[in-house]
Enzyme design. Structure first.
Site, short mmCIF file in Angstrom:
data_model
loop_
_atom_site.label_atom_id
_atom_site.label_comp_id
_atom_site.label_asym_id
_atom_site.label_seq_id
_atom_site.Cartn_x
_atom_site.Cartn_y
_atom_site.Cartn_z
N TYR A 139 26.57 14.17 3.86
CA TYR A 139 27.26 15.17 4.68
C TYR A 139 28.48 14.53 5.31
O TYR A 139 28.41 13.45 5.88
CB TYR A 139 26.34 15.73 5.76
CG TYR A 139 27.00 16.78 6.63
CD1 TYR A 139 27.28 16.53 7.98
CD2 TYR A 139 27.36 18.02 6.12
CE1 TYR A 139 27.89 17.50 8.79
CE2 TYR A 139 27.97 18.99 6.92
CZ TYR A 139 28.24 18.72 8.25
OH TYR A 139 28.86 19.67 9.03
N ASP A 234 32.26 6.84 4.80
CA ASP A 234 32.14 7.74 5.93
C ASP A 234 31.22 7.06 6.96
O ASP A 234 30.00 7.09 6.83
CB ASP A 234 31.55 9.09 5.48
CG ASP A 234 31.40 10.03 6.67
OD1 ASP A 234 31.28 11.26 6.44
OD2 ASP A 234 31.37 9.55 7.82
N LYS A 262 32.18 10.34 16.42
CA LYS A 262 31.04 10.09 17.30
C LYS A 262 31.27 8.94 18.30
O LYS A 262 31.96 9.10 19.31
CB LYS A 262 29.77 9.89 16.47
CG LYS A 262 29.40 11.16 15.66
CD LYS A 262 28.11 11.00 14.92
CE LYS A 262 27.91 12.08 13.90
NZ LYS A 262 27.28 13.32 14.42
P1 KE4 Z 1 31.82 16.46 13.00
O1 KE4 Z 1 32.86 17.31 12.32
O2 KE4 Z 1 30.55 17.24 13.27
O3 KE4 Z 1 32.34 15.72 14.24
O4 KE4 Z 1 31.40 15.27 12.01
C1 KE4 Z 1 30.98 15.60 10.71
C2 KE4 Z 1 30.22 14.44 10.11
C3 KE4 Z 1 30.86 13.62 9.21
N1 KE4 Z 1 30.24 12.57 8.64
C4 KE4 Z 1 28.94 12.29 8.94
C5 KE4 Z 1 28.27 11.12 8.28
C6 KE4 Z 1 28.24 13.09 9.88
O5 KE4 Z 1 26.94 12.80 10.16
C7 KE4 Z 1 28.87 14.18 10.48
C8 KE4 Z 1 28.18 15.10 11.47
N2 KE4 Z 1 26.81 14.78 11.74
C9 KE4 Z 1 25.94 15.86 12.15
C10 KE4 Z 1 24.56 15.25 12.36
N3 KE4 Z 1 23.92 14.89 11.17
C11 KE4 Z 1 26.44 16.54 13.39
C12 KE4 Z 1 25.45 17.46 14.03
C13 KE4 Z 1 25.83 18.90 13.83
O6 KE4 Z 1 26.30 19.26 12.72
O7 KE4 Z 1 25.64 19.66 14.81
#
Ligand code: KE4
Length: 410
Positions: A139, A234, A262
């Site tokens: 993801y 990533d 994060k």
């Molecule tokens: P954001 O766009 O949510 O800031 O980041 C996306 C992203 C990108 N790459 C990795 C490896 C990630 O885990 C994420 C987002 N992680 C999720 C939790 N697994 C965020 C939680 C959510 O979607 O509410």
């Protein structure tokens, strides 16, 4: 359903601003959390929970860390974003590039999604190629081209890809199997000369935590270099969590581009992408790749990120590792297996812990849901999905870890 939930459900799709928070994978009504301090959070009825969500990763120092809160207050008191580069952006970028030497130049954005989509754009421009390879269960945020059999929320909701992603866009993204170099080689051969980049979570954390096989990341480096494709790590989750220099330091593999988020925002909205200077000089206003953001590099966000990285001292990494090791050893449940890298772990309801998404998907998610609620009843709040990672912070001391182990055994 509480009054605030009823209102939220009227105001937001599913009552949430991000799907995983709706608790669809575990059932029941999410608590209304109103305060966090250190390793714990409190709900609107005053109940305390030991927290392993940690805002899904950013709060590696724990909730309301004093240094981070002070830094936010001081930056906020100094006024908002000025529309020109400020000293806070420079200071945070220096810390990032010192700790991740593969990042020679970077650009701050406002989410991991923005960072990942921008890194892909740079890769396509730099190689003149259109295709990208991602991994099933991986993801990288919700950009159209990356919502193709995504993990995390999509896997939890059992939606392969997403509605609304145009077929031609999805067709530009190839899918390989994590920890399976042959599947990557096959895609590269099938589309020889057309793949711009391979994007990977160096430690998968959106299918639950899947540890890279020893040859996997070096193999990706070798395959992409040979094929003239870029390797994108990533590190939105692993960055500055699994080691001072992230997974690229831990596993000794140098990517061409890195995606961050994060932790570098200390809990405030942030993302960044960066890497080789020749690649990043493709980005406007120097190069032809356009990317922009009104609040990118916001002083308050930069201050929170800087305070967080400065708080990540060698001693804190030792504590994170010791806490992770103690918790993993204590989660000794029938039919369950733990996958862990440092302070990132998942308790899978399958034994042994899975090596790829296929095995992860075969976990007993109903057993996880029962366990989730049992832990909640015992004052421990976990990410509400078998396919998420548990996040340990520097505030998770031995007493907190032992209380968690006790709750799991109850
Ligand atoms: P954001 O766009 O949510 O800031 O980041 C996306 C992203 C990108 N790459 C990795 C490896 C990630 O885990 C994420 C987002 N992680 C999720 C939790 N697994 C965020 C939680 C959510 O979607 O509410």
């Amino acid at each position: 359903m509480t009054k605030s939930r009823v209102l939220a459900t009227e105001l937001f799709p599913g009552g949430v601003n991000s799907p995983v928070r709706a608790y669809l994978a575990v059932g029941g009504e999410p608590p209304v959390l109103v305060r966090g301090e250190g390793a714990c959070v409190w709900d609107d009825r005053g109940r305390r929970y030991i927290d392993y969500v940690g805002a899904f990763g950013p709060l590696v120092l724990g909730h309301a860390n004093r240094a981070v809160v002070e830094a936010i207050k001081n930056a906020a008191d100094a006024g908002g974003s000025f529309g020109v580069t400020g000293p806070g952006e420079v200071r945070l970028a220096e810390l990032i590039t010192e700790r991740m030497p593969s990042i020679e130049r970077l650009r701050f954005v406002n989410s991991g999604t923005e960072a990942a989509m921008s890194a892909l754009r740079v890769a396509r421009a730099a190689t003149g190629r259109d295709l990208v390879i991602k991994f099933e269960g991986g993801y990288h945020g919700h950009a159209d081209s990356l919502l193709v059999e995504a993990g995390s929320g999509a896997a939890t909701l059992s939606i392969p890809g997403s509605a609304g992603v145009a077929a031609p866009v999805a067709a530009q993204t190839l899918v390989a199997a994590y920890n399976d170099l042959a599947s990557v080689e096959a895609q590269l051969e099938r589309h020889r000369g057309k793949v711009a980049a391979v994007i990977v979570e160096p430690v998968a954390a959106n299918m639950g935590v899947i540890v890279p096989a020893p040859d996997f990341l070096p193999g990706l480096r070798e395959l992409t270099s040979r094929e003239g494709a870029l390797l994108i790590f990533d590190e939105v989750i692993t960055g500055f969590r699994v080691a001072p220099g992230g997974a690229q330091e831990l596993y000794g593999v140098r990517p061409d581009l890195t995606v961050l988020g994060k932790i570098i925002g200390g809990g405030l909205p942030v993302g960044a992408y960066g890497g080789r200077a020749d690649l990043m000089d493709m980005v406007a206003p120097v190069g032809p790749v356009y990317q922009a953001g009104t609040l990118s590099g916001h002083p308050v966000v930069m201050a929170a990120g800087e305070a967080t990285l400065r708080g990540l001292t060698p001693d804190v990494y030792e504590r994170l590792e010791a806490a992770g090791e103690r918790l993993a050893a204590g989660l000794d449940l029938e039919g369950a297996g733990v996958a862990r890298v440092g302070s990132l772990l998942t308790l899978f309801f399958r034994e042994p812990a899975p090596r790829d998404f296929g095995e992860a998907k075969a976990s007993n998610t109903a057993a996880f849901a029962r366990f989730f609620h049992r832990m909640l009843d015992h004052g421990v709040i976990l990410p509400p999905s078998q396919f998420e990672a548990w996040f340990i912070s520097a505030a998770h001391d031995r007493a907190v870890i032992d209380a968690t182990i006790e709750a799991a055994a109850a």
